[in-house]
Scaffold this active site. Structure first.
Site, PDB file in Angstrom:
ATOM      1  CG  ASP A 134      -1.691   1.223   1.451  1.00 30.09           C
ATOM      2  OD1 ASP A 134      -2.280   1.386   2.533  1.00 30.09           O
ATOM      3  OD2 ASP A 134      -1.739   2.068   0.531  1.00 30.09           O
ATOM      4  CE  LYS A 179      -1.437   7.022  -3.597  1.00 32.25           C
ATOM      5  NZ  LYS A 179      -1.953   6.079  -2.602  1.00 32.25           N
ATOM      6  CD  GLU A 226      -4.828   3.409  -2.311  1.00 27.66           C
ATOM      7  OE1 GLU A 226      -5.594   4.251  -1.831  1.00 27.66           O
ATOM      8  OE2 GLU A 226      -3.685   3.660  -2.727  1.00 27.66           O
ATOM      9  CG  ASP A 242      -8.974   4.681   0.507  1.00 30.96           C
ATOM     10  OD1 ASP A 242      -8.315   4.014  -0.299  1.00 30.96           O
ATOM     11  OD2 ASP A 242      -8.469   5.295   1.467  1.00 30.96           O
TER      12      ASP A 242
END
Lengths: 551, 397
Positions: A12, A75, A153, A176
């Site tokens: 992850d 990210k 995810e 999420d």
């Protein structure tokens, strides 16, 4: 393969924290702690020399002292063109920085298990576009990993959760909210199949935005008192940020927090209550609610139909989020999943399901060996609660060997859907540019579509196909993610047919084929996104990463 | 330098609210390129640590993403400074033009007025050379003499006023002068005719008084008095009309001068794909009839052009046709000025020509609404006189 040396690492790679997991031979997914014994590693890199860097908690400590050489939240820039950072005279793309984080994870895992790890599955937010996914795959490659899949995810989280529900038909809503990205996905479990029905989100909304609101508030208060702004300098800003971050976390369990600020000799303490914080971030919560409602609508569900509400990502620990969602759905979120670890665990499981059909835990169990009854053995779970054993496997509880032999891991089939429509730029009858959608949003992947077009001008010897991503009718409303040229054709008269095939694979990476129908000439391209590194740059980056000393 | 790069630098300056890149880096205008580049790299490094800072995020991300292009700007800072100066001037241009026009509406300009306008312009941040250029252009367009006009006249201007090349000899000059005088008599506006006549008189007198005119080539002529050469001057061109009056736009002729408009656009390509022939500024005066301005556009056979169209920035200019035909290379686009949609007395509108590669050219149209007042008055007075004369005649009989 019978031995563990063919482990698939489930990673992850988050905006603020990363985690990794694997599935042991009993079918239990386990988090692999890093070299410091932590189950999650901050996605922070500190460069302290030309070929040396530190990843993780140590890097976070340096952010206040040497802010120009510490990179966080990388990210958020994955897949961006022209984004390069400079450290000690070297230029780094976001993929290269992420590769350093992945290298650290890989190294720590190898140290723990004692052998080399090659294969990995990396997760991305469901709402990542093809450029961002491609960049993530590249980061894995630069880190020396064989990236088997890029999975979403929320899908991973649902796998980690849905394991014990296999066999029933259920509808899930996965929310999420990570450090930097936000996704809402509506899924269905149909038998042993996990299907993504609809998805939406914001790749630029995350816990960081909550932090920023607090930072701005505190800085404004300081400015009112002293006419100085701590945000103006890097080190004082980072210190302020860290304090606000801690305050935010404590406000999830307490009603009030104090934030001391010390800048240019002036000190003050700003008190923040949970109420004030919620007021400051009201619109962010509203965004989350609206997106959830949109996804429900897209999926064609109703709030009552949702069986399970999953919250993934550390930011969902905030009471305001939980409250908002409970109000919307009328359900309490599932408690037993650790929001920080679920995605990594699910990624490891997905890796096994898709790429390790010979995994020992997928085999039928051996017949139970005859065993002497010993008092000290824990009692075998009764047959009427087989789920008890499986829950134990999924969530890391202590499991007796006997119970494991009785049941086995049931493979779950995963079906994802596209999150962005894909199209092509064509000229219509009036020779005006138009975008034609070939793969609409929400199409289950893998998917292949063939479009028939015609040559626009007389005597063309080459044709150029521009692949677009995003919804819109004109060139400036969409993003061109790649071009394919088919040249060297004999001069074609206007109107000759030409076929364009879009093949969208499970990794949501597109393969485009352009076929001239009459001659059969074909050109295939696996789409390299804009901002991607070409082959030479990739190998250079790999070498450079190899030379780097990563702690 | 690629205009897109300059535009990028301008965007950055606007984002961080500074006048130019050197000010942003705390450097003077005389800094060397190496200094600028060094400071810029330093600043980028600093900003790397500020990327996540909500106050500086936009600035940091812009700088990081576009560092390569900004570095390019730093290698020739003077170009950037010049570009920024021009941009800031152009933002003030409408105000400057309005002030000048209101001063010119009196019909003439005194020295004090000119000084006042100059001071105004300098306060706005416009340089003196730009001011003079704008003042000259507007004065010529409205037939107003500048105080300095009578005195400052070079020989080249004299030749131009009469539409002659510099190699013209006396006979040709005389012939041109006579031809132009005759042409002026055809026009109606007495005041403008007088000022134009004065101008060519001046030019003629100056040229005749010049000693260094070219000699007539009499080698192939038979003996006898030199024949009057009918000089073929250019068709009545802008120079005379700017000084004189503006004929009705229906008689306006666009000269075949192709103008490269690329410096105005942001294409950054070296071969033009779309060229607009004729002047880049048009001035029309209209009452209640639609005036159509034909503009010639040619498309070079560039295969990258997939679409070309014309866009009018104002509602009172209608463009026909709006899409350009890619198959033909030369076509005429009509810019129709619609008097009923004119918002003010004096209007300025831009019409731009685009290809799918970007904006290629633009043309400015200034439209002035003629009032009905004077013709109405004249008409009224005339009819009154006629009526009185008729009455008188009646009464006499």
């Amino acid at each position: 393969m019978a031995n563990d040396t063919d482990m698939v690492l489930g990673i992850d790679l988050g905006t603020t924290f990363s985690a990794m997991a694997y599935v042991n031979r009993y079918g239990k997914p386990e988090i692999i702690p890093n070299a410091d014994g932590q189950r999650t590693t901050p996605s922070v890199v500190h460069f302290y020399d030309e070929d040396a860097c530190v990843v993780g908690d140590e890097a976070v400590k340096m952010v206040v002292i040497d802010p120009a050489n510490v990179i966080r939240f990388i990210k958020r820039h994955m897949g961006e063109e022209d984004f390069t950072l400079e450290f000690f005279g070297q230029n780094y793309t976001p993929q290269e920085v992420s590769a350093l984080i992945l290298t650290k994870l890989k190294q720590d895992a190898e140290e723990l298990v004692g052998y080399e790890i090659h294969d990995a599955v990396i997760t991305v937010p469901a709402y990542f576009n093809s450029a961002q996914r491609g960049a993530t795959a590249e980061a894995g490659k630069i880190a020396g990993l064989n990236v088997l899949s890029i999975i979403n995810e929320p899908t991973a989280a649902a796998i980690a959760h849905g394991l014990d529900r296999v066999g029933e038909d259920r509808k899930l809503l996965v929310l999420d909210l990570g450090g930097g990205t936000f996704d809402v996905t509506a899924m269905e479990i149909r038998g042993s199949k996990l299907v993504t029905v609809a998805s939406d989100g914001n790749a630029e909304l995350g816990g960081k935005d909550w932090d920023d609101r607090l930072v701005n508030y505190v800085a404004d208060e300081f400015f009112e008192k002293f006419s100085l702004d701590p945000r103006d300098e890097a080190a004082p800003y980072q210190e302020l940020y860290e304090r606000c971050l801690h305050a935010k976390i404590s406000l999830s369990s307490k009603d009030r927090a104090v934030i001391p600020v010390n800048y240019k000799g002036h000190r003050t303490v700003v008190k923040v209550t949970r109420e004030l914080f919620e007021e400051l971030t009201e619109d962010l919560v509203q965004q989350c609610e609206d997106t959830a409602a949109l996804v429900i609508e897209k999926a064609g569900f109703s709030w009552e139909e949702i069986d399970d509400l999953l919250l993934v990502g550390g930011s969902t620990r905030m009471p305001m989020i939980q409250r908002a969602l409970t109000n919307l759905t009328g359900k309490q979120p599932v408690e037993s999943i650790n929001p920080d670890e679920a995605v990594a665990l699910g990624a490891a499981l997905a890796g096994v399901f898709r790429h390790r059909p010979d995994h020992p835990s997928l085999k039928p169990p051996e017949p139970p060996k005859p065993r002497k009854r010993v008092e000290s053995l824990p009692p075998e779970p009764s047959p009427s609660t087989p789920r008890g054993a499986v829950i134990g496997m999924a969530y890391g509880g202590h499991v007796a060997e006997a119970a494991v032999e009785r049941s086995r891991l049931q493979a779950v089939e995963i079906q994802d859907a596209t999150t962005h429509p894909l199209g092509i730029i064509v000229l219509d009858r009036e020779r005006q540019e138009r975008v034609v959608e070939l793969i609409p949003e929400g199409t289950p992947v893998p998917h292949q579509v063939k479009g028939r077009f015609a040559y626009a001008y007389q005597n063309m010897t080459a044709v150029r196909v521009e692949v677009t991503e995003g919804s819109g009718a004109y060139r400036d409303e969409v993003t061109v993610i790649g071009k394919v040229e088919l040249n060297g054709l004999p001069p074609r008269p206007r109107g000759t047919p030409i076929e364009v095939v879009y093949a969208y694979g499970v990794d949501q990476i597109l393969e485009v084929a352009v076929i001239d129908v009459e001659t059969g000439a074909t050109r295939k391209v696996s789409l390299r996104f804009k901002g991607g590194m070409n082959h030479n740059d990739l190998s250079d980056a790999s070498d450079r990463r190899g030379r780097m000393h990563v702690e | 330098m690629d205009p897109r790069t300059l535009t990028l630098a301008a965007e950055f300056c606007r984002l961080v609210q500074v006048s130019d890149l050197l000010t942003y880096l705390n450097l003077g205008d005389d800094a060397s390129p190496d200094e600028v580049r060094g400071r810029l790299a330093q600043r980028r490094k600093q900003m790397q640590g500020m990327q996540s800072n909500p106050k500086y995020k936009q600035e940091a991300l812009f700088l990081i993403k576009n560092f390569a292009k900004l570095d390019l700007i730093a290698t020739s800072p003077n170009e950037h400074l010049e570009d920024m100066r021009r941009r800031s001037e152009s933002t003030h241009m409408p105000v400057l033009e309005m002030t000048i026009l209101s001063a010119l509406s009196g019909g003439s300009l005194s020295e004090e007025q000119e000084d006042f306008l100059l001071r105004n312009a300098l306060e706005l941040g416009v340089s003196e050379s730009t001011f003079r250029e704008v003042l000259g252009r507007l004065a010529r367009a409205h037939g107003v003499n500048l105080p300095g006009d009578a005195v400052a006249a070079e020989d080249a201007d004299h030749f131009k006023v009469l539409g002659l090349p510099k190699t013209a000899h006396r006979a040709q000059i005389r012939a041109a002068y006579e031809a132009r005088s005759r042409a002026l008599q055809q026009l109606s506006d007495r005041k403008k005719v007088l000022s134009a006549q004065a101008r060519i008189d001046r030019a003629f007198a100056q040229l005749m008084a010049t000693e260094t005119l070219a000699e007539e080539d009499t080698s192939d002529r038979p003996t006898g008095p030199p024949a009057r050469n009918r000089v073929r001057t250019e068709p009545i061109d802008q120079a005379i009309f700017n000084a004189a009056t503006m004929p009705p736009a229906s008689q306006r002729v666009a000269g075949p001068r192709a103008i490269e408009q690329l410096s105005r656009g942001d294409l950054g390509v070296s071969t033009p794909t779309l060229v607009v022939s004729g002047p880049s500024d048009y001035s029309v005066r209209l009452r209640n009839r639609v005036v159509s301005i034909p503009v010639e556009v040619s498309l070079a056979g560039n295969r990258d052009v997939d679409a070309a169209w014309v866009h009018s920035a104002v509602e009172w200019i209608e463009v026909r046709p709006r899409q350009l035909n890619l198959d033909s290379s030369m076509q005429v686009v009509h810019l129709r000025v619609l008097p009923q949609l004119l918002p003010a007395e004096l209007n300025r509108g831009e019409v731009s020509f685009h290809t799918n590669a970007g904006r290629a050219a633009s043309v400015v149209v200034v439209a002035r609404r003629s009032s009905y007042l004077i013709p109405a008055l004249v008409g009224g007075v005339t009819s009154l006189i006629i009526a009185l004369m008729a009455l008188g005649w009646f009464l006499r009989t």
